[in-house]
Design a protein around this motif. Structure first.
Motif, short mmCIF file in Angstrom:
data_model
loop_
_atom_site.label_atom_id
_atom_site.label_comp_id
_atom_site.label_asym_id
_atom_site.label_seq_id
_atom_site.Cartn_x
_atom_site.Cartn_y
_atom_site.Cartn_z
N UNK A 81 117.80 15.22 15.44
CA UNK A 81 119.44 14.88 15.58
C UNK A 81 120.31 15.48 15.65
N UNK A 82 120.07 16.57 16.88
CA UNK A 82 121.38 17.56 16.59
C UNK A 82 123.16 17.24 17.41
N UNK A 83 123.94 17.16 16.74
CA UNK A 83 124.91 16.16 17.91
C UNK A 83 125.10 16.71 18.62
N UNK A 84 124.64 18.07 19.45
CA UNK A 84 124.97 18.57 20.16
C UNK A 84 123.52 18.91 20.77
N UNK A 85 122.84 18.63 21.64
CA UNK A 85 121.67 20.20 21.90
C UNK A 85 122.39 20.79 22.75
N UNK A 86 123.18 21.55 23.31
CA UNK A 86 124.03 22.66 24.20
C UNK A 86 124.38 23.75 22.70
N UNK A 87 124.62 23.25 21.74
CA UNK A 87 125.18 23.68 21.01
C UNK A 87 126.55 23.83 20.37
N UNK A 88 127.41 24.53 19.91
CA UNK A 88 129.03 24.77 19.64
C UNK A 88 129.03 26.15 19.40
N UNK A 89 129.58 26.99 20.36
CA UNK A 89 129.72 28.13 20.56
C UNK A 89 130.44 28.86 19.93
#
Length: 295
Positions: A81-89
């Protein structure tokens, strides 16, 4: 008159001696200079040829996009359940030398409790330097530092370092327990080097509201899988998959075969009949997505 003649001869003879010595001395000096000159001329060319050895050039000149270095399929598996599948750089003043990305999320299972997961990957690239050494050598030094840093994590308990085979040119896993926010976390940090690039990947998890703490084995397995993908991304010079995050054509085929929305095996009439149903599903999916985003 007879006595003066011998005296004159002796005087002339004595006067001649210094002249000979002077001539001999000049002749000797001249010879020394020639020998010295010839010696210098023979040494100079060889000395000029002894230039400083050049260091081996660094293999990798850039880093991959860290948020695409791990496939979306793997991210979904490790952080459900990642907050953002794109990740946080991660912030970086020079993304060609240092870059990172992280994912985190809480998988809420209601009365069964919740599972929290966090995944982070960082890349550091080293250039070859005449004074400091080759990029690979500098990366080896940083590799050792990162291993020591992981082992010295504040509050870490039951720290175990293990060499990891098949991940880059050299790799070590550091597993440990850590208590925070009132819960027991399982941590694994994988430090690996591929040529002149060092990758530090950390994966951890905990159970909330009565949920079980994840097993150390599962956390280790997930961390090593993600680390292999990060190494592959460096070798490829880009991200490890396509724009959608799929790693290989085989994975695309597998995902398509497993996708219940796939139209494989259906006739044109079947697909025509399902058009309205598909549209309704898309609307429902979009609504659910907006709800999750708001949360």
């Amino acid at each position: 008159m007879h006595r003066s003649a011998p005296r004159l001869s002796r005087i002339l003879a004595c006067a001649a001696v210094p002249v000979m010595l002077v001539v001999a001395g000049c002749s000797s000096d001249s010879g020394d200079k020639k020998e010295s000159g010839s010696s210098e001329s023979s040494v100079s060319p060889s000395a000029s040829k002894k230039a400083e050895p050049t260091v081996e050039p660094a293999k990798f000149a850039a880093l991959p996009d860290p948020c695409k270095s791990i496939t979306k399929k793997t991210v979904t598996s490790l952080v459900p359940s990642a907050k953002s599948k794109n990740g946080t750089a991660a912030k970086s003043s020079d993304i060609t030398s240092r870059a990172g990305c992280s994912w985190n999320g809480l998988d809420d299972n209601g009365v069964k409790g919740s599972q929290y997961r966090w995944l982070d990957v960082g890349f550091t690239r080293f250039e070859s330097d005449q004074a400091l050494g080759s990029g690979a050598k500098r990366a080896q030094q940083d590799f050792a530092k990162q291993v020591d840093k992981a082992k010295a994590t504040e509050g870490a308990k039951k720290v175990v370092e293990t060499p990891a085979a098949g991940i880059g040119d050299q790799a070590s896993t550091i597993a440990y327990d850590l208590s925070k926010t009132g819960e027991d976390f399982k941590y694994v940090t994988v430090v690996t080097r591929t040529e002149n690039v060092v990758i530090t990947l950390t994966y951890n998890g905990a159970g909330y509201a009565g949920a079980k703490t994840p097993s150390a084995g599962d956390i280790m397995k997930g961390a090593e899988k993600a680390a292999r993908e990060a190494v592959a991304a460096v070798a490829a010079g880009t991200d490890s998959g396509d724009k959608s995050g799929s790693a290989t054509p085989d994975e695309k085929a597998t995902d398509k075969a497993d996708d219940p929305k796939s139209s494989d095996g259906k006739t044109d009439d079947d697909q025509s009949d399902d058009t309205k149903k598909s549209t309704d599903k898309k609307k429902t999916s979009a609504h659910k997505s907006s709800v999750r985003t708001a949360g």
